[in-house]
Write a protein that holds these residues in place. Structure first.
Motif, mmCIF file in Angstrom:
data_model
loop_
_atom_site.group_PDB
_atom_site.id
_atom_site.type_symbol
_atom_site.label_atom_id
_atom_site.label_comp_id
_atom_site.label_asym_id
_atom_site.label_seq_id
_atom_site.Cartn_x
_atom_site.Cartn_y
_atom_site.Cartn_z
ATOM 1 N N VAL A 197 0.677 -1.096 0.059
ATOM 2 C CA VAL A 197 -0.108 -0.037 -0.065
ATOM 3 C C VAL A 197 0.869 1.375 0.104
ATOM 4 N N GLN A 198 2.085 1.085 0.487
ATOM 5 C CA GLN A 198 3.015 2.132 0.433
ATOM 6 C C GLN A 198 3.740 2.432 -0.981
ATOM 7 N N LEU A 199 3.269 1.721 -1.799
ATOM 8 C CA LEU A 199 4.031 1.732 -3.399
ATOM 9 C C LEU A 199 3.096 2.393 -4.183
ATOM 10 N N SER A 200 3.401 3.082 -5.192
ATOM 11 C CA SER A 200 2.543 3.654 -6.360
ATOM 12 C C SER A 200 2.358 2.488 -7.327
ATOM 13 N N MET A 206 5.158 1.148 -9.323
ATOM 14 C CA MET A 206 5.970 0.145 -8.147
ATOM 15 C C MET A 206 5.521 -1.270 -8.001
#
Lengths: 256, 254
Positions: free
Chosen positions: A135-138, A141
Motif C-alpha cells: 500500500v505504500q507503493l505507487s 512500483m
C-alpha cells in the motif's frame, strides 16, 4: 499442425462455459524465446487463452502444451503477471516478503533467499523499498514488484494479462522497456495480452489478433522491427506506420 | 479528541452522586456513596479478595475462550474451505447455535460439578459459535485473485493455508477474538452468579447476601474496568499488527 519445438502450442483448442463458446478451434505455435502479443476486443477470449496456458482452466476440446507436455495444471515453469497488481500482492508482506513467496514455493533454502531477492529488486528498481508494504507503493512500483515475484519463479514462460493497462503513459513506457530488456537477457517466452495495438507492435515479435464471439484467430502479423526496440526510433521506423495501419484497419473491421 | 475528556463524564457523575446523596442524607440498603464504594474497593484490593476472585474469573474465561475460539476457528476453516462439509454440518450448527449458553448450566453441573470445568465448558460453548461463523465467512470472503496467485506460484496446500489463507483472515479473526472475549466475560460472571461459588460473580452474590451495596457496586465497576482494559489492550494490539493493511499513508510515489 503441431510444432515439435514449440514452447507453447494450441492444437485445435476450444473452450466452453456451459453453452457459451469462449474459444473455438485455436491453432497456434509459439517458439521458445518468442514475444507474442494477443490483441482483440474485450471479451474475445484473450485472457482465456492465457488461463489455458497457465493451467487455471482446461480446454473443452483439443490440447494446450507447454514445452511439448500437455498442460494439466499450474507449473513452476510458467509464471503469470496479473492485470490487477493491487489484488495480486500480499498486503501483509513487505516488498521483500512478496518476492520471497515465490522462492518459498520453490523451496529455496532460507540462506539463499536474501541474495536472490535483493538481485531481483535491484533489477526492477525497488532495492530501496524492500521493507515497505504494497500500500505504500505507487501503481507502477506495485507492478514492478509483481514482475520481480514472477521472475523469482525462474520461469521459461511468462504470461502477462494487460499488465500495464492501468498505468499512466510514462510509467507504461518505462515498464515496457524494462520487460523487453529482462526478456532479452533471460530468454523467456512471453504471451502478452493487451488491448493497446501500439503496445502490441512495440513489444511483440508477432501479434495475434482475435475475432470475438466466439474467439478465433483472425490473423497473425509478424513484426520485423529491429531490436532492441526504442520508444522513439522504433515508432519512427518506416515499417511501424504501415503495420499500425494494417492492425488498426483489422481491429476496426473486427469491431463491426 | 484528547483521551482524558472521556474520563470527565464518569468523574462528574460520581461527584454529583456523592453530593446529592450527602445533601439529601439518604439512608439506603441498595445505594452507597461513591466514596464508600471507593473505600470498599480499596479494602477488597488490600485484603486480596478482589484480586483472588478476579484471577478465578479470568482463568475460567481464558480456558473457555481458548477452547471455544480455537475450536471455532478450526471448524470455521474447514467449513469455509469445503462447501460439502458446510452443507453436511449446516443443520446441526443451526440447531445447536441458538441454544442460550446459560441454559447449559444445569447440564454442565451434572457433568462437571462445581469448579473451573463447568464454567469453562459453558464459556467454550458460548464462544465456539461466533468464532466458527466469523471464520467461515472470512474464508469465503478471501479475494479469489490471491488464491490464483497461490496456484500459479505453485504453493502446496499446506503453504497456501499457512501463507495465504491464515494471514488473509487474520484481521477478521481479531474481530472474532474481541467479540468472544466480551462474551466470555459475560458468561463467566453469569455462571458464577447462578451456580459456581467462585470468582467475581460469586463475590457479587456474597455482597448482596451480606447487605454490602458498597462492595457490590465496587465489584461491578471493577468488572467494567476489566472489560475496558481488555478491549483497550486488544485494540492497541490490532493497530500494531494490521497497520499496513488499509488507510496507511503513502510515503513516497514514483
Amino acid at each position: 499442425m503441431t510444432d515439435r519445438n514449440a514452447a507453447i502450442d494450441f492444437d485445435g483448442v476450444s473452450l466452453q462455459y456451459g453453452h457459451r463458446t469462449i474459444l473455438s478451434d485455436i491453432n497456434l505455435s509459439i517458439s521458445p524465446g518468442e514475444f507474442v502479443c494477443v490483441i482483440g476486443a474485450s471479451g474475445c477470449g484473450k485472457t482465456s487463452m492465457l488461463r489455458l496456458i497457465a493451467g487455471l482452466a482446461a480446454p473443452t476440446q483439443g490440447q494446450v502444451s507447454v514445452g511439448q507436455t500437455p498442460v494439466r495444471g499450474p507449473s513452476r515453469d510458467v509464471a503469470v503477471l496479473f492485470q490487477d497488481y493491487g489484488r495480486a500482492l500480499l498486503p501483509w508482506r513487505t516488498v521483500f516478503g512478496n518476492v520471497s513467496l515465490a522462492l518459498e514455493a520453490n523451496r529455496v533454502p532460507r540462506a539463499q533467499r536474501a541474495e536472490r531477492i535483493e538481485a531481483l529488486l535491484s533489477m526492477v528498481g525497488l532495492d530501496q523499498h524492500a521493507d515497505k508494504y504494497p500500500v505504500q507503493l505507487s501503481g507502477g512500483m506495485q507492478q514492478r514488484l509483481q514482475i520481480a515475484r514472477t521472475l523469482a519463479q525462474e520461469p521459461s514462460i511468462l504470461l502477462m494479462d494487460e499488465p500495464f493497462g492501468a498505468l499512466d503513459a510514462m510509467t507504461r513506457q518505462s515498464l515496457q522497456d524494462e520487460i523487453l530488456s529482462i526478456v532479452a537477457k533471460r530468454q523467456v517466452t512471453v504471451f502478452f495480452v493487451t488491448h493497446d495495438l501500439e503496445e502490441a507492435l512495440y513489444l511483440g515479435d508477432r501479434v495475434v489478433t482475435l475475432y470475438s464471439g466466439p474467439g478465433r484467430i483472425a490473423k497473425l502479423i509478424d513484426v520485423k522491427l529491429p531490436k532492441p526496440r526504442n520508444q522513439l526510433t522504433t515508432r519512427e521506423n518506416p515499417d511501424f506506420g504501415p503495420l499500425r495501419r494494417e492492425l488498426f484497419t483489422l481491429m476496426e473491421s473486427l469491431h463491426q | 479528541m484528547k483521551r482524558w475528556r472521556g474520563w470527565l463524564l464518569p468523574v462528574v457523575v460520581l461527584a454529583l452522586c456523592e453530593a446529592a446523596l450527602r445533601l439529601l442524607d439518604i439512608q439506603s440498603d441498595t445505594l452507597a456513596l461513591p466514596s464508600h464504594i471507593a473505600q470498599a474497593a480499596w479494602h477488597a484490593l488490600l485484603d486480596g479478595s478482589l484480586l483472588a476472585s478476579t484471577a478465578q474469573t479470568l482463568l475460567a474465561a481464558a480456558l473457555g475462550q481458548a477452547g471455544g475460539f480455537g475450536g471455532g476457528v478450526l471448524a470455521g476453516l474447514i467449513l469455509g474451505m469445503s462447501a460439502s462439509a458446510a452443507r453436511f454440518a449446516s443443520i446441526s450448527i443451526e440447531i445447536l447455535r441458538p441454544i442460550p449458553s446459560v441454559s447449559l448450566i444445569p447440564l454442565m453441573m451434572m457433568i462437571f460439578g462445581f469448579g473451573y470445568s463447568m464454567e469453562s465448558a459453558t464459556v467454550a460453548f458460548a464462544t465456539f459459535w461466533p468464532s466458527l461463523i466469523l471464520t467461515q465467512s472470512a474464508v469465503r470472503l478471501i479475494d479469489g485473485q490471491l488464491l490464483e496467485v497461490a496456484r500459479v506460484t505453485c504453493l502446496s496446500p499446506l503453504q497456501t493455508t499457512w501463507k495465504i489463507l491464515l494471514p488473509a483472515i487474520a484481521p477478521h479473526m481479531f474481530t472474532a477474538l474481541r467479540l468472544t472475549i466480551g462474551i466470555a466475560l459475560i458468561v463467566t460472571v453469569t455462571v458464577e452468579i447462578v451456580a459456581n461459588p467462585q470468582g467475581l460473580g460469586y463475590s457479587l452474590m456474597v455482597a448482596q447476601e451480606t447487605f454490602r451495596p458498597d462492595l457490590m457496586l465496587a465489584t461491578l465497576l471493577w468488572i467494567g474496568l476489566i472489560g475496558w482494559g481488555l478491549s483497550y489492550g486488544l485494540l492497541a494490539l490490532q493497530d500494531r499488527l494490521f497497520k499496513h493493511r488499509a488507510g496507511f499513508p503513502m510515503e513516497q510515489s514514483g
